[in-house]
Design an enzyme around this catalytic site. Sequence first.
Site, PDB file in Angstrom:
ATOM      1  N   THR A 226       0.815  -1.215   0.000  1.00  0.00           N
ATOM      2  CA  THR A 226       0.000   0.000   0.000  1.00  0.00           C
ATOM      3  C   THR A 226       0.848   1.263   0.000  1.00  0.00           C
ATOM      4  OG1 THR A 226      -1.797  -1.131   1.164  1.00  0.00           O
ATOM      5  CG2 THR A 226      -1.809   1.264   1.218  1.00  0.00           C
ATOM      6  N   ASP A 283      -7.822   3.932  -0.585  1.00  0.00           N
ATOM      7  CA  ASP A 283      -6.569   4.485  -0.058  1.00  0.00           C
ATOM      8  C   ASP A 283      -5.978   5.552  -0.977  1.00  0.00           C
ATOM      9  OD1 ASP A 283      -7.044   2.623   1.877  1.00  0.00           O
ATOM     10  OD2 ASP A 283      -5.132   1.586   1.705  1.00  0.00           O
ATOM     11  N   ASP A 305     -11.550   4.005   2.950  1.00  0.00           N
ATOM     12  CA  ASP A 305     -10.387   4.498   3.705  1.00  0.00           C
ATOM     13  C   ASP A 305      -9.550   5.452   2.853  1.00  0.00           C
ATOM     14  OD1 ASP A 305     -11.254   2.665   5.624  1.00  0.00           O
ATOM     15  OD2 ASP A 305      -9.757   1.151   5.085  1.00  0.00           O
ATOM     16  N   ARG A 362     -13.189   4.944  10.354  1.00  0.00           N
ATOM     17  CA  ARG A 362     -12.973   3.817  11.254  1.00  0.00           C
ATOM     18  C   ARG A 362     -11.534   3.890  11.750  1.00  0.00           C
ATOM     19  NH1 ARG A 362     -12.857  -1.617   7.380  1.00  0.00           N
ATOM     20  NH2 ARG A 362     -11.400  -0.864   5.791  1.00  0.00           N
ATOM     21  N   TRP A 364      -7.954   2.852  12.273  1.00  0.00           N
ATOM     22  CA  TRP A 364      -6.879   1.951  11.871  1.00  0.00           C
ATOM     23  C   TRP A 364      -5.975   1.648  13.075  1.00  0.00           C
ATOM     24  CZ3 TRP A 364      -2.540   3.532   7.894  1.00  0.00           C
ATOM     25  CH2 TRP A 364      -1.774   2.398   7.564  1.00  0.00           C
TER      26      TRP A 364
END
Length: 442
Positions: A226, A283, A305, A362, A364
């Site tokens: 990522t 992302d 996210d 949320r 992480w």
Amino acid sequence: MAAVIAAAVVTLGTTVAGVATAVSAQAAAGCQVTYEVTGQWTGGFTANVKIRNLGDAVNGWRLGWTFPAGQSITQAWGFTASPTSGSVVATNVDYNAAIATNATIEVGFNGSWTGSNPSPSTFTLNGTTCTGTTAPTTTPPPTTPPPASRPTVAADGTGTYRTVQDAIDAVPANNTQRVVITIKPGTYRQVVRVPANKPHLTLQGLGSSPSNVVLVYHNSAGTHGTSGSASMFVDGANFVAENLTISNDFDESSTTSGHQAVALHLNADRAVLRNVRLLGDQDTFLVNDRTRAYVKNSYVEGTVDFIFGGGTIVFDTSSIYEKRSSGGPITAASTDAAKTYGFLFYRSTITGAANNVTTLGRPWRQGAQVLYRESTLSATIRNSQPWTDMSGNTWQNARFLEYRNTGAGATVNGNRPQLSDAQAANYTPQRYLAGADGWNPM
């Protein structure tokens, strides 16, 4: 200098003329406009225009005004202008077309001038006149004019370099003065890296809107992880990006793994993004731990996210868009529990492709800190439960907060922790960004 431009603030009254039609490109609306000259030099200037809609919501706006003879727009961001002098009509670009009731957007431009103390007059919003008075303010100090017409980067060979990376590579290591890299309109397909030993860099798009200059690549987490999948990596402190798009066009639906694909990996202290679009799917924007950043009048889109990481960042008067019809969480903050501040969405607009499907975030990491403050939350937000858990981290134990939000997606219930007025004084953009050095880019 033949004449001096006085910085002017034009505050226009609240009278609403005509009949307003909600959510219409032709809607009439009352307005308040603040016009300010923020920089000047011989023959040129930079101006900022703030539009507050006092009428019904509009989706598609036209701001009109009249320049005195000798004044014209040479470069705009956040709108297109036709004509650029005389009786100007400024028309929205796609990412900031909607202005809710009492919401504000900001646009700006560079201009040229002759004569003395020019300022626009007779502002209109979608044909409705807003009347008011002009009050001069303190004239800002002279600033350096934009670079000459020859761009630093142009893929067609008309610039000094053909790629953005070539221009960055040419900057001396450990430079102590700001270097402005201007980029001619076009699509630049390569991974771009601003290393830690090249601070004080500005990437400035030269188009009429950020969509004219696109920095794009298509790596994904499937092959790069990522954090390594970004189209742009920024490690150099005091970085600035203006009037351009940073995109990762990897299609998350094309594979069953490696969906994450970062557009911008920001790992730099004191970074500023103005009038920038960040485009991706999952992302999109990694705000890494060492980051302090200020994002102004910009646009971020994604699916899951799509704003994430452990850094500290303020989104001011920006637009956030959940583009997947099934929705998803906007943020996945990983703020260290020892840090007071994480993500702040301030006077921004949150929209999405469908109603009641999008969550605000949320955690992480369990210490995640996110605040939506005085923002417009559309019906895309899952009203009764806008926060969710992640990987064993519970949203109730994270630092998730709201304060004085408005819109169909804003309400107060047991699942939506709210700041008190007294607490809100400690959660301003300035507090988020100040750090130990008192940084204030606003």
